[in-house]
Design a protein around this motif. Structure first.
Motif, PDB file in Angstrom:
ATOM      1  N   GLU A 145      39.470   4.629  24.862  1.00 21.21           N
ATOM      2  CA  GLU A 145      40.389   4.898  25.963  1.00 21.21           C
ATOM      3  C   GLU A 145      40.593   6.397  26.116  1.00 21.21           C
ATOM      4  N   ARG A 146      40.876   6.807  27.329  1.00 20.15           N
ATOM      5  CA  ARG A 146      41.177   8.207  27.626  1.00 20.15           C
ATOM      6  C   ARG A 146      41.837   8.248  28.996  1.00 20.15           C
ATOM      7  N   HIS A 147      42.742   9.171  29.177  1.00 22.37           N
ATOM      8  CA  HIS A 147      43.349   9.300  30.502  1.00 22.37           C
ATOM      9  C   HIS A 147      42.306   9.869  31.466  1.00 22.37           C
ATOM     10  N   VAL A 148      42.066   9.122  32.545  1.00 29.14           N
ATOM     11  CA  VAL A 148      41.119   9.561  33.577  1.00 29.14           C
ATOM     12  C   VAL A 148      41.873   9.669  34.891  1.00 29.14           C
ATOM     13  N   GLU A 149      41.803  10.834  35.506  1.00 30.02           N
ATOM     14  CA  GLU A 149      42.451  11.069  36.798  1.00 30.02           C
ATOM     15  C   GLU A 149      41.354  11.148  37.852  1.00 30.02           C
ATOM     16  N   TYR A 150      41.281  10.145  38.726  1.00 32.39           N
ATOM     17  CA  TYR A 150      40.252  10.113  39.759  1.00 32.39           C
ATOM     18  C   TYR A 150      40.875  10.499  41.092  1.00 32.39           C
ATOM     19  N   VAL A 151      40.437  11.621  41.623  1.00 30.54           N
ATOM     20  CA  VAL A 151      40.975  12.145  42.888  1.00 30.54           C
ATOM     21  C   VAL A 151      39.961  11.812  43.972  1.00 30.54           C
ATOM     22  N   GLU A 152      40.243  10.767  44.719  1.00 28.39           N
ATOM     23  CA  GLU A 152      39.290  10.260  45.687  1.00 28.39           C
ATOM     24  C   GLU A 152      39.344  11.055  46.985  1.00 28.39           C
ATOM     25  N   ILE A 153      38.361  10.868  47.836  1.00 27.65           N
ATOM     26  CA  ILE A 153      38.276  11.606  49.093  1.00 27.65           C
ATOM     27  C   ILE A 153      39.362  11.184  50.070  1.00 27.65           C
ATOM     28  N   LEU A 154      40.001  10.043  49.829  1.00 31.98           N
ATOM     29  CA  LEU A 154      41.060   9.540  50.705  1.00 31.98           C
ATOM     30  C   LEU A 154      42.211  10.525  50.840  1.00 31.98           C
ATOM     31  N   ARG A 155      42.308  11.482  49.914  1.00 32.88           N
ATOM     32  CA  ARG A 155      43.442  12.411  49.936  1.00 32.88           C
ATOM     33  C   ARG A 155      43.511  13.233  51.219  1.00 32.88           C
ATOM     34  N   THR A 156      42.384  13.385  51.953  1.00 31.61           N
ATOM     35  CA  THR A 156      42.411  14.214  53.162  1.00 31.61           C
ATOM     36  C   THR A 156      42.518  13.384  54.434  1.00 31.61           C
ATOM     37  N   VAL A 157      42.657  12.076  54.300  1.00 34.80           N
ATOM     38  CA  VAL A 157      42.931  11.253  55.475  1.00 34.80           C
ATOM     39  C   VAL A 157      44.360  11.530  55.926  1.00 34.80           C
ATOM     40  N   PRO A 158      44.623  11.660  57.249  1.00 39.51           N
ATOM     41  CA  PRO A 158      46.001  11.899  57.704  1.00 39.51           C
ATOM     42  C   PRO A 158      46.973  10.899  57.096  1.00 39.51           C
ATOM     43  N   ALA A 159      48.129  11.403  56.681  1.00 36.97           N
ATOM     44  CA  ALA A 159      49.086  10.562  55.948  1.00 36.97           C
ATOM     45  C   ALA A 159      49.467   9.313  56.718  1.00 36.97           C
ATOM     46  N   GLY A 160      49.546   9.429  58.040  1.00 40.15           N
ATOM     47  CA  GLY A 160      49.939   8.289  58.846  1.00 40.15           C
ATOM     48  C   GLY A 160      48.960   7.144  58.818  1.00 40.15           C
ATOM     49  N   GLU A 161      47.726   7.386  58.335  1.00 36.81           N
ATOM     50  CA  GLU A 161      46.696   6.358  58.293  1.00 36.81           C
ATOM     51  C   GLU A 161      46.524   5.752  56.899  1.00 36.81           C
ATOM     52  N   ILE A 162      47.324   6.177  55.924  1.00 37.77           N
ATOM     53  CA  ILE A 162      47.208   5.673  54.558  1.00 37.77           C
ATOM     54  C   ILE A 162      48.314   4.655  54.314  1.00 37.77           C
ATOM     55  N   SER A 163      47.931   3.482  53.820  1.00 35.69           N
ATOM     56  CA  SER A 163      48.881   2.372  53.726  1.00 35.69           C
ATOM     57  C   SER A 163      50.088   2.697  52.852  1.00 35.69           C
ATOM     58  N   ARG A 164      49.881   3.466  51.765  1.00 40.01           N
ATOM     59  CA  ARG A 164      51.015   3.716  50.868  1.00 40.01           C
ATOM     60  C   ARG A 164      52.099   4.573  51.525  1.00 40.01           C
ATOM     61  N   PHE A 165      51.761   5.248  52.623  1.00 37.56           N
ATOM     62  CA  PHE A 165      52.769   6.058  53.310  1.00 37.56           C
ATOM     63  C   PHE A 165      53.568   5.246  54.325  1.00 37.56           C
ATOM     64  N   LYS A 166      53.173   3.998  54.561  1.00 33.00           N
ATOM     65  CA  LYS A 166      53.914   3.180  55.526  1.00 33.00           C
ATOM     66  C   LYS A 166      55.360   2.986  55.083  1.00 33.00           C
ATOM     67  N   LYS A 167      55.589   3.028  53.760  1.00 33.69           N
ATOM     68  CA  LYS A 167      56.942   2.859  53.232  1.00 33.69           C
ATOM     69  C   LYS A 167      57.885   3.971  53.696  1.00 33.69           C
ATOM     70  N   PHE A 168      57.283   5.087  54.168  1.00 34.69           N
ATOM     71  CA  PHE A 168      58.109   6.230  54.552  1.00 34.69           C
ATOM     72  C   PHE A 168      58.357   6.293  56.059  1.00 34.69           C
ATOM     73  N   LEU A 169      57.838   5.317  56.802  1.00 30.98           N
ATOM     74  CA  LEU A 169      58.087   5.297  58.244  1.00 30.98           C
ATOM     75  C   LEU A 169      59.498   4.777  58.538  1.00 30.98           C
ATOM     76  N   ALA A 170      59.999   3.939  57.654  1.00 29.09           N
ATOM     77  CA  ALA A 170      61.382   3.436  57.772  1.00 29.09           C
ATOM     78  C   ALA A 170      61.806   2.985  56.393  1.00 29.09           C
ATOM     79  N   GLY A 171      63.055   3.155  56.064  1.00 27.99           N
ATOM     80  CA  GLY A 171      63.497   2.746  54.740  1.00 27.99           C
ATOM     81  C   GLY A 171      64.851   3.310  54.404  1.00 27.99           C
ATOM     82  N   ASN A 172      65.263   3.103  53.177  1.00 29.38           N
ATOM     83  CA  ASN A 172      66.569   3.521  52.693  1.00 29.38           C
ATOM     84  C   ASN A 172      66.362   4.548  51.589  1.00 29.38           C
TER      85      ASN A 172
END
Length: 515
Positions: A145-172
Motif C-alpha cells: 500500500e502507498r498513498h497515491v494522488e491521481y490528478v485527472e484531466i477533469l480538473r480543467t473542465v468548467p466547474a458548472g459541468e462537474i457533478s460534484r459541484f452541483k451540491k453548490f448550486l443550492a444548499g444550506n
C-alpha cells in the motif's frame, strides 16, 4: 543599456518574490543520486509492459523523483502512468484499465512487471511484483500500500459541468465547513499564478469532505466561487493543495500537467513539482504535450512514448512530429541537444549546398537515444526520406567508431559547446572585433570582452555553462546572442570541419528511401 532577455531563472525569481522553487543543478543531481542509491522509503524504479494496449515488451525506468511522459496522442503516455498506479493495491486497476464486455478480449494477455523500493519489505534491495489480467480480473498478489494522488484531466473542465459541484448550486451553509487554505498551498500557488491567494478558502461538505469547492477573493476581499475561476487558476490551486496535503513519500500522478496553463505558469509549475518532490520525498509522474514542461527537467527525467515504443531523453515535441510522419517529405537530422541543433543549422546554411531549405534538424536526446530515434524514423513506412543522426564527439573512440550504424556519425572529437568556445578563446585576440559585432556586445570595449573570456576559462566551469557564465560577466547580455554569434564565427572560420559531415549528410538523405 545592455539588452537582457529573461531566463527561466529570471522568470522563477520575478514571479515568486521571496519564494524559491527552482532547484539548482547540484540539487537536481543530489535528488537523482537518491533515486540511484534507493534512498526512498518507497519508490517505483521501473515498469515493464507486456501486451498492454499495444505495448509488446517495453520498459520505462524512473531515474528521477519527477518524471515526464511525452508523446503523440494515443502513443501510450497514459498507459505508462496507469501502469505505475498498479504498483499499489489501494488503487483499483479499473480506474485506469476498465474492461468493456466487447472489444477488450486481448486484455487476457496483459501483464505489468514492477520493480520497486519498499524499506518495509527489504531495506537493502529492490524487488518485483507482477500485475496480470487473468480470468477477467487483475491479479496483484502481495502488493503493498502507498498513498497515491491521481490528478485527472477533469480538473480543467468548467466547474458548472462537474457533478460534484452541483451540491453548490443550492444548499444550506450549515452543511459545510469553510477553512483557510493550507499555508504551503497559498505560498506555492501564489508563486506559480503570480497573484496572491492568501484570502482564498476551501468549502467542504461536513459529511463528505471529498465534495469541496475553492472560493476566491479579489484584492479588496470580494469573494467569488470556483464557478468563476479560470481553468488554469483552478487547476493550479487544486493540484498544489492536493500535493501539499498528501503525506510524505506519496506517489503523485498527473494527467497533462500543462492543461489550462500559460507557458510561463507551466515552467513554474514544473519547478514547483521538483521542489515538492524534494521537500516531501514524493515520486511524481506526469504526462504532457508541453515543450516548456520538458525543458525544466534533466534528460533522464523525460520518457517519450511513440506508437507504443519508448525512449528516454529530451525528445522535443517537434521531433516527435518528425518521427511519426506528421512532418513528411522533409530531410531530417537528429542531434543531441539545442546547442548542436543551432550549430548544425548554421553549418547547413553555409556549407549544405541547398540542403538547408529542405532539411529539418531536431534535438532527440543523448546517445544512444538519438541513434535509436533515427533508426525508428528510417523504419517508418510513412516517411519517404531517410534521416541521419549526428552524435556528439565527446564519446568518440577509434575503437568504437565502427559500432555506429550507417545512418549515424560523430561531430568532431569533443563536447560540441567546448569545441566552439575553445576555438573562440584560442583565437580571441584576432577575433575580438568580430566577437564584439556578432555577439551584440557593442557596448563593451575589446579589453572587457577579452577579460570576460579569460575569466570564464579560468573559472573551469562546466562546459554547458560557458555561454551563461560569459553572459553574467558581461552584465547579463543575452547568452542566446553570445552563443549564436560564436557558433557563426566558428563555422565561418572552419569550413574544413564540416566538409566530411556535409558529404555524409548529403549522401545519406539526398535521395528518397527505396521502396
Amino acid at each position: 543599456m545592455a539588452l537582457r532577455l529573461q531566463s527561466s531563472d529570471d522568470l522563477s525569481n520575478n514571479h515568486q518574490g521571496r519564494t524559491r522553487m527552482k532547484l539548482s543543478p547540484s540539487e537536481v543531481q543530489q535528488e537523482m543520486e537518491k533515486v540511484r542509491t534507493n534512498s526512498y522509503n518507497q519508490f517505483i524504479k521501473r515498469v515493464r509492459l507486456r501486451n498492454v494496449r499495444g505495448f509488446h515488451d517495453e520498459t520505462v525506468e524512473f531515474k528521477t523523483p519527477v518524471t515526464a511522459l511525452v508523446g503523440t496522442n494515443g502513443g501510450g503516455k497514459s498507459t505508462i502512468l496507469g501502469s505505475a498506479a498498479l504498483a499499489y493495491k489501494n488503487i483499483k486497476p479499473g480506474q485506469f484499465f476498465p474492461k468493456a464486455f466487447v472489444g477488450d478480449e486481448s486484455m487476457s494477455d496483459w501483464s505489468v512487471e514492477i520493480e520497486m523500493v519498499d524499506k518495509s519489505v527489504f531495506r537493502d534491495r529492490t524487488f518485483s511484483r507482477t500485475a496480470k489480467f487473468t480470468q477477467s480480473k487483475w491479479r496483484r498478489d502481495d502488493f503493498r500500500e502507498r498513498h497515491v494522488e491521481y490528478v485527472e484531466i477533469l480538473r480543467t473542465v468548467p466547474a458548472g459541468e462537474i457533478s460534484r459541484f452541483k451540491k453548490f448550486l443550492a444548499g444550506n451553509m450549515d452543511d459545510f465547513n469553510t477553512t483557510p487554505l493550507n499555508a504551503n498551498t497559498i505560498k506555492y500557488a501564489t508563486a506559480v499564478l503570480d497573484k496572491s491567494i492568501e484570502h482564498y478558502k476551501i468549502v467542504q461538505k461536513k459529511d463528505n469532505p471529498a465534495i469541496k469547492m475553492y472560493v476566491g477573493a479579489t484584492d479588496t476581499v470580494a469573494g467569488y466561487s470556483q464557478f468563476h475561476f479560470g481553468a488554469g487558476e483552478a487547476s493550479v490551486i487544486e493540484t498544489i493543495d492536493r500535493i501539499e496535503l498528501a503525506p510524505d513519500n506519496a506517489l503523485i500522478l498527473i494527467e497533462e500537467v500543462e492543461n489550462g496553463l500559460h507557458p510561463v505558469a507551466v515552467r513554474l509549475f514544473v519547478q514547483y513539482l521538483q521542489n515538492a518532490a524534494k521537500r516531501k520525498k514524493l515520486q511524481i509522474v506526469f504526462t504532457t504535450h508541453s515543450q516548456d514542461a520538458v525543458n525544466e527537467l534533466p534528460a533522464d527525467a523525460v520518457w517519450a512514448s511513440i506508437n507504443k515504443r519508448t525512449w528516454n531523453g529530451k525528445l522535443s515535441i517537434e521531433s516527435l512530429r518528425a518521427i511519426t510522419g506528421e512532418i513528411i517529405n522533409t530531410r531530417v537530422i537528429y542531434v543531441e541537444d539545442n546547442f548542436v541543433k543551432e550549430w548544425v543549422e548554421n553549418a547547413l546554411g553555409r556549407y549544405g549546398k541547398g540542403l538547408a531549405e529542405s532539411t529539418k534538424v531536431f534535438a532527440a536526446g543523448g546517445y544512444p537515444n538519438l541513434v535509436k530515434v533515427s533508426q525508428f524514423h528510417n523504419e517508418n513506412p510513412l516517411l519517404a526520406i531517410p534521416s541521419v543522426a549526428l552524435v556528439d564527439g565527446d564519446i568518440y573512440d577509434a575503437n568504437t567508431y565502427p559500432a555506429l550504424p550507417q545512418h549515424a556519425r560523430f561531430i568532431g572529437e569533443g563536447y560540441p559547446d567546448a569545441t566552439v568556445f575553445q576555438y573562440i578563446y584560442d583565437n580571441r585576440v584576432r577575433l575580438a572585433s568580430i566577437i564584439r559585432q556578432r555577439c551584440f556586445l557593442s557596448q563593451f570595449d575589446e579589453d572587457r570582452i577579452l577579460g570576460a573570456l579569460q575569466g570564464v576559462m579560468n573559472s573551469a566551469c562546466d562546459h554547458h555553462l560557458y555561454f551563461t557564465e560569459l553572459s553574467q560577466r558581461l552584465d547579463f547580455v543575452s547568452a542566446v546572442y553570445i552563443r549564436g554569434g560564436m557558433i557563426d564565427i566558428f563555422n565561418e572560420e572552419n569550413a574544413e570541419f564540416w566538409t566530411d559531415i556535409m558529404e555524409f549528410v548529403s549522401a545519406q538523405i539526398g535521395a528518397k528511401k527505396a521502396a
